[in-house]
Design a protein around this motif. Structure first.
Motif, short mmCIF file in Angstrom:
data_model
loop_
_atom_site.label_atom_id
_atom_site.label_comp_id
_atom_site.label_asym_id
_atom_site.label_seq_id
_atom_site.Cartn_x
_atom_site.Cartn_y
_atom_site.Cartn_z
N LEU A 94 0.22 0.38 -13.71
CA LEU A 94 1.02 0.92 -12.61
C LEU A 94 0.80 0.11 -11.34
O LEU A 94 1.76 -0.26 -10.65
N ALA A 95 -0.45 -0.19 -11.04
CA ALA A 95 -0.76 -0.98 -9.84
C ALA A 95 -0.13 -2.37 -9.94
O ALA A 95 0.43 -2.89 -8.97
N GLY A 96 -0.20 -2.97 -11.14
CA GLY A 96 0.41 -4.28 -11.33
C GLY A 96 1.92 -4.23 -11.20
O GLY A 96 2.54 -5.16 -10.66
N HIS A 97 2.52 -3.15 -11.69
CA HIS A 97 3.97 -2.98 -11.57
C HIS A 97 4.39 -2.95 -10.11
O HIS A 97 5.37 -3.61 -9.72
N VAL A 98 3.67 -2.19 -9.29
CA VAL A 98 4.03 -2.08 -7.88
C VAL A 98 3.88 -3.43 -7.18
O VAL A 98 4.73 -3.81 -6.36
N THR A 99 2.83 -4.16 -7.51
CA THR A 99 2.64 -5.49 -6.92
C THR A 99 3.81 -6.41 -7.27
O THR A 99 4.35 -7.12 -6.41
N HIS A 100 4.22 -6.38 -8.54
CA HIS A 100 5.35 -7.20 -8.98
C HIS A 100 6.64 -6.76 -8.29
O HIS A 100 7.45 -7.60 -7.86
N PHE A 101 6.84 -5.45 -8.18
CA PHE A 101 8.04 -4.92 -7.52
C PHE A 101 8.10 -5.40 -6.07
O PHE A 101 9.16 -5.79 -5.58
N ARG A 102 6.97 -5.36 -5.38
CA ARG A 102 6.95 -5.81 -3.99
C ARG A 102 7.37 -7.28 -3.90
O ARG A 102 8.17 -7.66 -3.05
N ARG A 103 6.83 -8.10 -4.79
CA ARG A 103 7.12 -9.54 -4.75
C ARG A 103 8.59 -9.84 -5.03
O ARG A 103 9.14 -10.81 -4.50
N THR A 104 9.21 -9.04 -5.86
CA THR A 104 10.59 -9.32 -6.27
C THR A 104 11.63 -8.60 -5.42
O THR A 104 12.81 -8.98 -5.46
N HIS A 105 11.23 -7.59 -4.63
CA HIS A 105 12.22 -6.81 -3.90
C HIS A 105 12.03 -6.82 -2.38
O HIS A 105 13.02 -6.67 -1.65
N LEU A 106 10.80 -6.96 -1.91
CA LEU A 106 10.61 -7.01 -0.46
C LEU A 106 10.74 -8.44 0.04
O LEU A 106 10.58 -9.40 -0.73
N GLU B 164 0.83 -1.21 0.00
CA GLU B 164 0.00 0.00 0.00
C GLU B 164 0.86 1.26 0.00
O GLU B 164 0.57 2.23 -0.70
N THR B 165 1.95 1.23 0.78
CA THR B 165 2.85 2.38 0.83
C THR B 165 3.53 2.59 -0.52
O THR B 165 3.63 3.72 -1.02
N LEU B 166 3.99 1.50 -1.13
CA LEU B 166 4.63 1.60 -2.45
C LEU B 166 3.64 2.11 -3.49
O LEU B 166 4.00 2.90 -4.37
N GLN B 167 2.38 1.65 -3.41
CA GLN B 167 1.36 2.13 -4.34
C GLN B 167 1.16 3.64 -4.18
O GLN B 167 1.00 4.37 -5.17
N THR B 168 1.18 4.10 -2.93
CA THR B 168 0.99 5.53 -2.66
C THR B 168 2.13 6.35 -3.24
O THR B 168 1.92 7.41 -3.85
N ILE B 169 3.37 5.87 -3.07
CA ILE B 169 4.54 6.57 -3.60
C ILE B 169 4.46 6.65 -5.13
O ILE B 169 4.64 7.71 -5.74
N ALA B 170 4.16 5.50 -5.76
CA ALA B 170 4.10 5.45 -7.22
C ALA B 170 2.99 6.35 -7.76
O ALA B 170 3.19 7.09 -8.73
N ARG B 171 1.83 6.30 -7.13
CA ARG B 171 0.70 7.09 -7.61
C ARG B 171 0.96 8.59 -7.43
O ARG B 171 0.55 9.41 -8.27
N ALA B 172 1.65 8.96 -6.35
CA ALA B 172 1.96 10.38 -6.11
C ALA B 172 2.87 10.92 -7.21
O ALA B 172 2.66 12.03 -7.72
N ILE B 173 3.88 10.14 -7.59
CA ILE B 173 4.77 10.55 -8.69
C ILE B 173 3.97 10.69 -9.98
O ILE B 173 4.07 11.69 -10.70
N PHE B 174 3.17 9.68 -10.26
CA PHE B 174 2.38 9.63 -11.49
C PHE B 174 1.42 10.82 -11.57
O PHE B 174 1.36 11.52 -12.58
N ASP B 175 0.69 11.05 -10.49
CA ASP B 175 -0.31 12.12 -10.49
C ASP B 175 0.33 13.49 -10.63
O ASP B 175 -0.20 14.37 -11.33
N ALA C 81 14.51 -0.07 -11.07
CA ALA C 81 13.47 -1.09 -11.24
C ALA C 81 12.10 -0.54 -10.85
O ALA C 81 11.08 -0.90 -11.44
N PHE C 82 12.07 0.36 -9.87
CA PHE C 82 10.81 0.95 -9.43
C PHE C 82 10.36 2.08 -10.34
O PHE C 82 9.20 2.13 -10.77
N PHE C 83 11.29 2.99 -10.67
CA PHE C 83 10.91 4.20 -11.39
C PHE C 83 10.84 4.02 -12.90
O PHE C 83 10.04 4.67 -13.57
#
Length: 231
Positions: free
Chosen positions: A215-227, A115-126, A192-194
């Protein structure tokens, strides 16, 4: 002999009025200059530099074409002033983001999750897509980067170098929270994130809803591969 003092007094009154009017005149001049820059940002980002004339800008502001030259000697000077103003705006925004991250970022994100990663990504995007001035600037630089080497360098700095540097610093701090997998490079993690976010900004010009889904799918994939597992 008796009329000379009256003329002197009249001259003094005119001088005092001129001094009193000077601040208002300067304010009007600045307002007109800013209005021309706003019109230029609209025109250049929509029709390009070559597709926007001095006459177009004058008409947008409601002044005569000849009056534009009281503020700028040429259309190129307007473009240069617009880019300089954008530099100030971007430095201001970068400073705000840096302060927002701050040294306490590890504390605030010690339980970082998707959820935090989604918030960061969406803030940049918006911000990039929906901040009115920034969105127009982005379109302007995309259009003009092949006409002017300096514009190309600024586009690269604004949308590649600065964001990547900021994300690298952010992830360097986030990696220290212990929530990520071990032995990750801050720069490669930031890339990988940006990187996909940068690409999806282009995609959003045609289909923003699809871009947001990706974008949402990217963040989910990033979480699975990096956290770490379980995050």
């Amino acid at each position: 002999m008796c009329r000379a003092p009256a003329r002197a007094n009249l001259n003094n009154v005119k001088s005092e009025r001129s001094l009193a009017d000077a601040p208002r005149t300067e304010t009007r001049r600045r307002d007109t200059r800013d209005a021309l820059l706003d019109a230029a940002l609209d025109g250049f980002s929509r029709d390009g530099f070559s597709g926007t004339s001095i006459r177009d800008l004058a008409r947008s502001v409601g002044i005569r074409e000849s009056s534009v030259y009281k503020h700028f000697p040429s259309k190129q000077a307007i473009f240069d002033a617009l880019i300089d103003r954008a530099d100030e705006r971007l430095n201001e925004v970068a400073g705000t983001f840096s302060k927002a991250a701050g040294s306490d970022v590890a504390v605030r994100y010690e339980d970082i999750d998707e959820e935090t990663l989604q918030t960061i990504a969406r803030a940049i995007f918006d911000f990039v897509l929906h901040d009115s001035q920034f969105a127009k600037l982005r379109r302007l630089l995309v259009i003009e980067q092949y006409r002017d080497a300096d514009v190309s360098a600024r586009f690269h700095a604004y949308f590649v170098e600065r964001p990547l540097d900021f994300q690298t610093e952010l992830f360097e701090t986030l990696l220290a929270t212990g929530e990520f997998r071990e032995n990750l490079s801050p720069e490669q993690t930031a890339l990988a994130f940006f990187g996909p976010i940068h690409m999806l900004m282009q995609y959003a010009e045609q289909d923003e809803q699809r871009a947001l889904h990706l974008l949402a799918g990217h963040v989910t994939h990033f979480r699975r591969t990096h956290l770490k597992e379980g995050r």
